[in-house]
Design a protein around this motif. Structure first.
Motif, PDB file in Angstrom:
ATOM      1  N   LYS A 198       0.844  -1.191   0.000  1.00 14.32           N
ATOM      2  CA  LYS A 198       0.000   0.000   0.000  1.00 14.32           C
ATOM      3  C   LYS A 198       0.883   1.246   0.000  1.00 14.32           C
ATOM      4  O   LYS A 198       2.054   1.204   0.411  1.00 14.32           O
ATOM      5  CB  LYS A 198      -0.946   0.003   1.197  1.00 14.32           C
ATOM      6  CG  LYS A 198      -0.284  -0.091   2.556  1.00 14.32           C
ATOM      7  CD  LYS A 198      -1.340  -0.233   3.651  1.00 14.32           C
ATOM      8  CE  LYS A 198      -0.698  -0.316   5.029  1.00 14.32           C
ATOM      9  NZ  LYS A 198      -1.727  -0.467   6.092  1.00 14.32           N
ATOM     10  N   LEU A 199       0.302   2.334  -0.453  1.00 19.12           N
ATOM     11  CA  LEU A 199       1.070   3.570  -0.575  1.00 19.12           C
ATOM     12  C   LEU A 199       1.308   4.195   0.792  1.00 19.12           C
ATOM     13  O   LEU A 199       0.375   4.416   1.561  1.00 19.12           O
ATOM     14  CB  LEU A 199       0.311   4.559  -1.459  1.00 19.12           C
ATOM     15  CG  LEU A 199       0.979   5.924  -1.675  1.00 19.12           C
ATOM     16  CD1 LEU A 199       2.260   5.781  -2.486  1.00 19.12           C
ATOM     17  CD2 LEU A 199       0.014   6.889  -2.353  1.00 19.12           C
ATOM     18  N   LYS A 200       2.596   4.492   1.075  1.00 15.75           N
ATOM     19  CA  LYS A 200       2.940   5.265   2.271  1.00 15.75           C
ATOM     20  C   LYS A 200       3.077   6.733   1.911  1.00 15.75           C
ATOM     21  O   LYS A 200       2.499   7.600   2.549  1.00 15.75           O
ATOM     22  CB  LYS A 200       4.227   4.761   2.903  1.00 15.75           C
ATOM     23  CG  LYS A 200       4.622   5.562   4.134  1.00 15.75           C
ATOM     24  CD  LYS A 200       5.867   5.010   4.814  1.00 15.75           C
ATOM     25  CE  LYS A 200       6.229   5.838   6.045  1.00 15.75           C
ATOM     26  NZ  LYS A 200       7.433   5.321   6.728  1.00 15.75           N
ATOM     27  N   GLU A 201       3.858   7.009   0.856  1.00 15.10           N
ATOM     28  CA  GLU A 201       3.976   8.394   0.399  1.00 15.10           C
ATOM     29  C   GLU A 201       4.460   8.426  -1.044  1.00 15.10           C
ATOM     30  O   GLU A 201       5.103   7.498  -1.520  1.00 15.10           O
ATOM     31  CB  GLU A 201       4.914   9.210   1.281  1.00 15.10           C
ATOM     32  CG  GLU A 201       6.382   8.867   1.155  1.00 15.10           C
ATOM     33  CD  GLU A 201       7.283   9.879   1.851  1.00 15.10           C
ATOM     34  OE1 GLU A 201       6.778  10.919   2.321  1.00 15.10           O
ATOM     35  OE2 GLU A 201       8.500   9.634   1.905  1.00 15.10           O
ATOM     36  N   TRP A 202       4.108   9.501  -1.712  1.00 14.15           N
ATOM     37  CA  TRP A 202       4.560   9.769  -3.071  1.00 14.15           C
ATOM     38  C   TRP A 202       5.080  11.195  -3.086  1.00 14.15           C
ATOM     39  O   TRP A 202       4.329  12.150  -2.959  1.00 14.15           O
ATOM     40  CB  TRP A 202       3.411   9.588  -4.054  1.00 14.15           C
ATOM     41  CG  TRP A 202       3.757   9.852  -5.485  1.00 14.15           C
ATOM     42  CD1 TRP A 202       4.989  10.087  -6.023  1.00 14.15           C
ATOM     43  CD2 TRP A 202       2.836   9.890  -6.585  1.00 14.15           C
ATOM     44  NE1 TRP A 202       4.903  10.267  -7.385  1.00 14.15           N
ATOM     45  CE2 TRP A 202       3.589  10.154  -7.758  1.00 14.15           C
ATOM     46  CE3 TRP A 202       1.453   9.726  -6.695  1.00 14.15           C
ATOM     47  CZ2 TRP A 202       2.989  10.249  -9.012  1.00 14.15           C
ATOM     48  CZ3 TRP A 202       0.869   9.833  -7.944  1.00 14.15           C
ATOM     49  CH2 TRP A 202       1.628  10.087  -9.087  1.00 14.15           C
ATOM     50  N   VAL A 203       6.382  11.330  -3.213  1.00 15.15           N
ATOM     51  CA  VAL A 203       7.022  12.637  -3.310  1.00 15.15           C
ATOM     52  C   VAL A 203       7.357  12.866  -4.778  1.00 15.15           C
ATOM     53  O   VAL A 203       8.261  12.224  -5.327  1.00 15.15           O
ATOM     54  CB  VAL A 203       8.297  12.716  -2.435  1.00 15.15           C
ATOM     55  CG1 VAL A 203       8.949  14.090  -2.593  1.00 15.15           C
ATOM     56  CG2 VAL A 203       7.968  12.439  -0.979  1.00 15.15           C
ATOM     57  N   ARG A 204       6.608  13.744  -5.398  1.00 16.68           N
ATOM     58  CA  ARG A 204       6.775  13.979  -6.829  1.00 16.68           C
ATOM     59  C   ARG A 204       8.223  14.323  -7.167  1.00 16.68           C
ATOM     60  O   ARG A 204       8.860  15.131  -6.488  1.00 16.68           O
ATOM     61  CB  ARG A 204       5.871  15.124  -7.282  1.00 16.68           C
ATOM     62  CG  ARG A 204       4.391  14.798  -7.256  1.00 16.68           C
ATOM     63  CD  ARG A 204       3.968  14.055  -8.495  1.00 16.68           C
ATOM     64  NE  ARG A 204       2.526  13.908  -8.590  1.00 16.68           N
ATOM     65  CZ  ARG A 204       1.906  13.386  -9.632  1.00 16.68           C
ATOM     66  NH1 ARG A 204       2.605  12.952 -10.658  1.00 16.68           N
ATOM     67  NH2 ARG A 204       0.594  13.283  -9.652  1.00 16.68           N
ATOM     68  N   GLY A 205       8.703  13.687  -8.222  1.00 17.86           N
ATOM     69  CA  GLY A 205      10.061  13.942  -8.675  1.00 17.86           C
ATOM     70  C   GLY A 205      11.123  13.224  -7.882  1.00 17.86           C
ATOM     71  O   GLY A 205      12.301  13.310  -8.213  1.00 17.86           O
ATOM     72  N   SER A 206      10.739  12.491  -6.839  1.00 19.69           N
ATOM     73  CA  SER A 206      11.715  11.814  -5.991  1.00 19.69           C
ATOM     74  C   SER A 206      11.455  10.319  -5.887  1.00 19.69           C
ATOM     75  O   SER A 206      12.256   9.507  -6.359  1.00 19.69           O
ATOM     76  CB  SER A 206      11.707  12.423  -4.586  1.00 19.69           C
ATOM     77  OG  SER A 206      12.572  11.709  -3.725  1.00 19.69           O
TER      78      SER A 206
END
Length: 529
Positions: A198-206
C-alpha cells in the motif's frame, strides 16, 4: 545528469534512508520477511490507478497495489489471484469466479463480488481503452453472493479467459468510486487497493514508497517490508544507480539498451527478457488518418517504405527485437507473416508520393507533420529523430514535440498529432490487445484505443467474427485475412517486435515468475541471504 549531480542524488537518497526510507537493504533477509527493494521508475507515472491510466509506469507500480481475478504463466495459461477457482460453461458463454473470502481493501473494508461487478460494468468502460471491447460482450455481470462473480456472454468470445489480468480488470473499490467523477477522484493519486503493498507516500520527482499490507490475504506474504520506486530522469544516472547499489531492479526502458548490454554481463546481476510474453509489444509509427495527406493510403505506404527497420533494430534497439511484419506479433497467437512487405526503398516511397501528385515546394518539402516524442528515455527520442531524418529524404518535414508523460498522453488521447511512435501491448490475444487499435467501434479519445481514426468495415467484420469464434483454425483464417488488409491499408508502420531487459541484483528471488513479469504483485519476491 552529471557526476556531481549524481553524487548529490546519492546524498539525498541517503538522507531519505535515515527517514525510514532505506537506501539499500537494511535488514537480514530471507524468504520469510524483511528488506526493502529499491527500483527505478521512469518516467514518473501521472497517477497510480491502473484503471484510469494504462501507461507502463502506472502499470508497474499499481500492479503491487491492486489485484485482478487472474494472472498468467509464460504460456498464457490462467493462474489464481483474487479468484481461487473458476469454471466455464460447455457453451463457452458463462464464466463463474469464486473469490478468496478474506480479502480486504487497504482502508479495512471487505472486498466483495460487488466490487468486481462495479469495476467491469461501470468503472472501466468510462476510462479504459479495452473494457468496452471485452466486457461490453457480456449480457450480464452479476454477484449471486458476496464471493461469486458470474459473467454471461451474449456469444462465445475465444479470448475472454485471457482478459482477467491486472491491466484488463484491476478490481476497484466501489465504496471509493461509485457516484464520483472517476477521472478526478483523489484516490487516483492516493490509491486504495487490495494488493500486497500500500502507498505510504509519493514525493513527486523523488520516489514512490510502498509498504507491506499487513492485512494481505495470503498468509506470510508479502516477504518484503517495502518497495521504493525512485524517479531518476537521466539514463546514465539510472545505470549508475544500479551499478552503485542505490537500486536493485530495472525494467522496461529504465536502462538505455547499450547500458543494458553492458550490465547484463556483470556477475552481480541477473538479466532476462522473460516476463513480457503477455505484452509482446511492437514498436510502430501510428498515422492519424484524419489528417491530410495521411488520409491517402499511398502516403502511408510511402512512409513505410522510407523507414529502415533493420537500422532501428540494430542501431537504436541494439539488437533487442526482430523485424515486425504487421499488427500481430509472432510471439502472439494467430500471427501470419504472409502479408505485403515494405522493404526499405526511397525510390518506391518517392514514386508513391509522385503518383499522389504531392509535389515538393521551393524548399523540397511535400508535407509537414508533427510527432510528439514519448518521454520514455533516450531510446524513443533517438528513434523519433531517426524518423525525422528518414522522412526528410522523401520530402516530409517532421517536427518533434517534447512533453512529460501526462502531456504526451493528453495529445495522443485528444488526436492532436500526425505521427506517434509507440509500442502498445498485445495482451496474449488479438481480440484483447490488437483489434482495439483498428476497429471503428473503438475510435475514442482514450489512450491506446483507435486514436488514429482508422475505419474499414471489412476489418470490423473480421475482428468481430474472429473474437466470437472458438475454433482456433477458423480464428487463424479470419485473423490472417485481417492482417493482409491492414498491412495493405498501412494505417501504421509496424517496425520491430521489441524485447526488454529486466536486470536486477542476483540476491533478489522470484522477480519474474509469470508472463506479466514485473507487473506482478511481487508478493513472493524476497532477498536471498
Amino acid at each position: 545528469m552529471k557526476k556531481r549531480q549524481f553524487n548529490k542524488f546519492l546524498l539525498s537518497a541517503g538522507a531519505i534512508g535515515l527517514a525510514d526510507l532505506p537506501l539499500g537493504l537494511t535488514r537480514a533477509y530471507g524468504q520469510t520477511r524483511g528488506g526493502t527493494l529499491n527500483a527505478v521508475i521512469q518516467p514518473e507515472p501521472p497517477v497510480l490507478n491502473i484503471g484510469v491510466n494504462q501507461q507502463t509506469p502506472t502499470q508497474t507500480v499499481a500492479g503491487k497495489i491492486f489485484l485482478s481475478l487472474l494472472t498468467y504463466d509464460f504460456d498464457m495459461k490462467p493462474l489464481p489471484s483474487l479468484a481461487k477457482r473458476w469454471t466455464v460453461s460447455p457453451d463457452g458463454k458463462t464464466y463463474t469466479f469464486e473469490l478468496h473470502p478474506d480479502v480486504t481493501w487497504h482502508d479495512g473494508k471487505p472486498l466483495t463480488a460487488e466490487d468486481v461487478v462495479y469495476t467491469a460494468k461501470e468503472f472501466l468502460p468510462a476510462a479504459h481503452p479495452r473494457a468496452k471491447a471485452i466486457f461490453g460482450r457480456c449480457e450480464s455481470i452479476t454477484a449471486p453472493d458476496a464471493h461469486t462473480v458470474v459473467f454471461k456472454l451474449g456469444e462465445p468470445f475465444g479470448a475472454f479467459l485471457g482478459a482477467f489480468d491486472i491491466s484488463n480488470l484491476p478490481v476497484m473499490p466501489k465504496h471509493v468510486y461509485a457516484g464520483t467523477d472517476i477521472a478526478k477522484n483523489p484516490a487516483n493519486l492516493k490509491p486504495i487497493g487490495c494488493g500486497p503493498y500500500k502507498l505510504k507516500e509519493w514525493v513527486r520527482g523523488s520516489h514512490i514508497h510502498l509498504v507491506r499490507n499487513e492485512q494481505y490475504f495470503k498468509p506470510g506474504k508479502p516477504y518484503l517490508d517495502a518497495i521504493i520506486y525512485r524517479v531518476i530522469p537521466d539514463g546514465a544516472s539510472r545505470a549508475m544507480s544500479l551499478e552503485s547499489g542505490v537500486v536493485q531492479l530495472t525494467q522496461w526502458t529504465d536502462l538505455e539498451l547499450f547500458d543494458a548490454q553492458r550490465l547484463a554481463k556483470d556477475p552481480r546481476f541477473v538479466s532476462t527478457t522473460k516476463g513480457y510474453e503477455y505484452f509482446a509489444p511492437i514498436m510502430y509509427l501510428e498515422m492519424n488518418v484524419r489528417n491530410a495527406p495521411l488520409n491517402d493510403k499511398r502516403f502511408r505506404q510511402a512512409v513505410s517504405h522510407a523507414l529502415d527497420r533493420n537500422f532501428i533494430k540494430d542501431k537504436i534497439l541494439y539488437g533487442f527485437g526482430k523485424l515486425a511484419t504487421g499488427p500481430i506479433s509472432s510471439k502472439t497467437r494467430f500471427y501470419d507473416g504472409n502479408v505485403r512487405k515494405y522493404e526499405f526503398s526511397i525510390a518506391k516511397a518517392t514514386a508513391l508520393l509522385d503518383e499522389m501528385g504531392l509535389k515538393p515546394d521551393d524548399k523540397g518539402v511535400r508535407a509537414r507533420l508533427k510527432l510528439p516524442v514519448a518521454p520514455y528515455g533516450e531510446m524513443p527520442a533517438r528513434a523519433c529523430e531517426y524518423i525525422r531524418q528518414a522522412l526528410s529524404k522523401i520530402g516530409v518535414a517532421v517536427t518533434l514535440e517534447s512533453s512529460d508523460a501526462a502531456g504526451w498522453a493528453q495529445k495522443i488521447s485528444n488526436w492532436e498529432y500526425d505521427l506517434n511512435l509507440t509500442w502498445p501491448f498485445q495482451y496474449g490475444d488479438p481480440a484483447i490487445g490488437v483489434t482495439r487499435n483498428y476497429v471503428s467501434s473503438n475510435i475514442r479519445k482514450v489512450l491506446f484505443s483507435n486514436t488514429i481514426g482508422y475505419a474499414n468495415p471489412e476489418v470490423d467484420k473480421l475482428a468481430d467474427e474472429a473474437a466470437a469464434e472458438v475454433d482456433p483454425a477458423k480464428r487463424q483464417a479470419l485473423y490472417s485475412r485481417m492482417q493482409q488488409i491492414l498491412v495493405e491499408d498501412s494505417p501504421i508502420a509496424w517496425l520491430v517486435e521489441m524485447e526488454f531487459p529486466t536486470i536486477y541484483d542476483k540476491r533478489l528471488q522470484n522477480v519474474v515468475t509469470t508472463g506479466i513479469g514485473i507487473h506482478e504483485s511481487f508478493d513472493s519476491v524476497y532477498f536471498q541471504g
